[in-house]
Design an enzyme around this catalytic site. Structure first.
Site, PDB file in Angstrom:
ATOM      1  N   HIS A   1       0.872  -1.173   0.000  1.00  0.00           N
ATOM      2  CA  HIS A   1       0.000   0.000   0.000  1.00  0.00           C
ATOM      3  C   HIS A   1       0.911   1.226   0.000  1.00  0.00           C
ATOM      4  CE1 HIS A   1      -3.534  -2.477   0.739  1.00  0.00           C
ATOM      5  NE2 HIS A   1      -2.908  -3.060   1.746  1.00  0.00           N
TER       6      HIS A   1
ATOM      7  N   ARG B   1       8.121  -3.787   2.416  1.00  0.00           N
ATOM      8  CA  ARG B   1       7.009  -4.704   2.174  1.00  0.00           C
ATOM      9  C   ARG B   1       6.763  -4.742   0.676  1.00  0.00           C
ATOM     10  NH1 ARG B   1       1.149  -4.704   5.093  1.00  0.00           N
ATOM     11  NH2 ARG B   1       0.925  -2.629   4.153  1.00  0.00           N
TER      12      ARG B   1
ATOM     13  N   ASP C   1      18.604  -5.832  -3.579  1.00  0.00           N
ATOM     14  CA  ASP C   1      19.767  -5.299  -4.306  1.00  0.00           C
ATOM     15  C   ASP C   1      19.960  -3.798  -4.034  1.00  0.00           C
ATOM     16  OD1 ASP C   1      20.230  -7.797  -5.344  1.00  0.00           O
ATOM     17  OD2 ASP C   1      19.529  -7.342  -7.379  1.00  0.00           O
TER      18      ASP C   1
ATOM     19  N   GLU D   1      -2.234 -12.927   8.075  1.00  0.00           N
ATOM     20  CA  GLU D   1      -3.433 -12.080   7.913  1.00  0.00           C
ATOM     21  C   GLU D   1      -4.463 -12.732   7.002  1.00  0.00           C
ATOM     22  OE1 GLU D   1      -2.078  -8.299   6.342  1.00  0.00           O
ATOM     23  OE2 GLU D   1      -1.115  -9.224   4.623  1.00  0.00           O
TER      24      GLU D   1
ATOM     25  N   ASP E   1      -6.132  -6.653   7.943  1.00  0.00           N
ATOM     26  CA  ASP E   1      -6.542  -7.727   7.039  1.00  0.00           C
ATOM     27  C   ASP E   1      -7.023  -8.956   7.798  1.00  0.00           C
ATOM     28  OD1 ASP E   1      -6.317  -6.896   4.306  1.00  0.00           O
ATOM     29  OD2 ASP E   1      -4.171  -6.674   4.663  1.00  0.00           O
TER      30      ASP E   1
HETATM   31  C1  3PY Z   1      -2.728  -5.096   8.190  1.00  0.00           C
HETATM   32  O1  3PY Z   1      -3.109  -4.591   9.255  1.00  0.00           O
HETATM   33  O2  3PY Z   1      -3.443  -5.781   7.457  1.00  0.00           O
HETATM   34  C2  3PY Z   1      -1.362  -4.879   7.756  1.00  0.00           C
HETATM   35  O3  3PY Z   1      -0.953  -5.431   6.781  1.00  0.00           O
HETATM   36  C3  3PY Z   1      -0.494  -3.978   8.562  1.00  0.00           C
HETATM   37  O4  3PY Z   1       0.178  -4.662   9.501  1.00  0.00           O
HETATM   38 MG    MG Z   2      -2.368  -6.297   5.624  1.00  0.00          MG
END
Ligand code: 3PY
Ligand code: MG
Length: 257
Positions: free
Chosen positions: A44, A69, A83, A148, A174
């Site tokens: 995101h 991420r 890299d 998640e 999530d």
């Molecule tokens: C979420 O809360 O889904 C995330 O990916 C952040 O940690």
């Molecule tokens: Mg998430």
């Protein structure tokens, strides 16, 4: 390298936050603020892969270790940010041990994985210290997998046990969404999933992490044994500061008009 993996292995608690503005300037400000680690967000957030480079350069001279991420476990996504000099990666939405293994494959050179080799990159000092980078990389490259999805809750032990998986990182938004209890972080099912994740990681000698936005939640998660803690993002810091100040000024105006 800021030795995040080594410090976690030694049992340290590491405090971090998110960077989701894609800005090298807020990365630098946040890096200088005293966090142990920051996460540059490509799943995101507003930044592109190119912005990651500038953020990593800005963070270099600060005390904060930087992980990225990635948007998926695609090996090219992982290779490119490593890299550029990221100290590790976080991968979202892990569902099963196969997903987790794919991340490890992208993260590590053989024999631990199948990371592609490029010598002339920022991480190796543009080939000046490739041999040292290669020799140390398994011990210095952090693998953070997000817990998640509902499916992964049935595979926590297998995922945690994989070599190259260092942190099981709960994504509360999530995970609660997938469980049908969005935002209900005190719901028994959410708490149970948290406990199961912590237990699986502990059994495998791995760490657990979580993102939260209210610093008052620190103790709750720390007491559970979660040691890779992230609170807020550069976006929330700017928004909170701006809103608080604007509200104060507007309140003064209404008094002194
Ligand atoms: C979420 O809360 O889904 C995330 O990916 C952040 O940690
Ligand atoms: Mg998430």
């Amino acid at each position: 390298m800021k030795n995040l993996k080594k410090r976690l292995k030694q049992g340290e608690t590491l405090n971090g936050c998110w960077l989701n503005l894609g800005s090298s300037l807020t990365a630098e400000i946040v890096g200088q603020a005293g966090f142990d680690w920051v996460l540059i967000d490509l799943e995101h957030g507003a930044g592109s892969e190119k912005d990651v480079l500038y953020q990593l350069q800005a963070l270099e001279h600060t005390g904060a270790g930087a992980i990225v991420r990635v948007e998926s476990a695609e090996s090219q996504r992982i290779h490119r940010v490593l890299d550029m000099g990221a100290e590790g990666i976080m991968c979202p939405k892990i569902r099963n041990p196969e997903d987790a293994q794919k991340v490890v494959d992208g993260l590590h050179y053989p024999p631990h994985g199948h990371r592609g080799v490029a010598k002339m990159v920022r991480a190796t000092g543009f080939a000046q210290h490739f041999d040292r980078y290669y020799a140390d990389s398994y011990d210095t490259t952090l693998g953070v997998l997000q817990i998640e999805t509902v499916e992964v809750l049935n595979h926590l032990d297998e995922v945690a046990a994989l070599e190259g998986v260092d942190v099981l990182f709960i994504g509360p938004a999530d995970l609660s969404m997938e469980l049908g209890i969005f935002g209900q972080f005190n719901h028994p099912r959410f708490k149970e999933a948290l406990q199961e994740t912590v237990d699986a990681a502990r059994k495998a000698g791995k760490a657990t992490g979580i993102l939260f936005f209210n610093p008052d939640d620190y103790q709750r998660y720390h007491d559970l044994g979660i040691r890779f803690l992230a609170c807020g993002s550069d976006g929330t810091f700017v928004a909170d500061g701006a809103r608080t100040l604007a509200a104060k000024l507007n309140a003064f105006r209404s008094v002194y008009k």
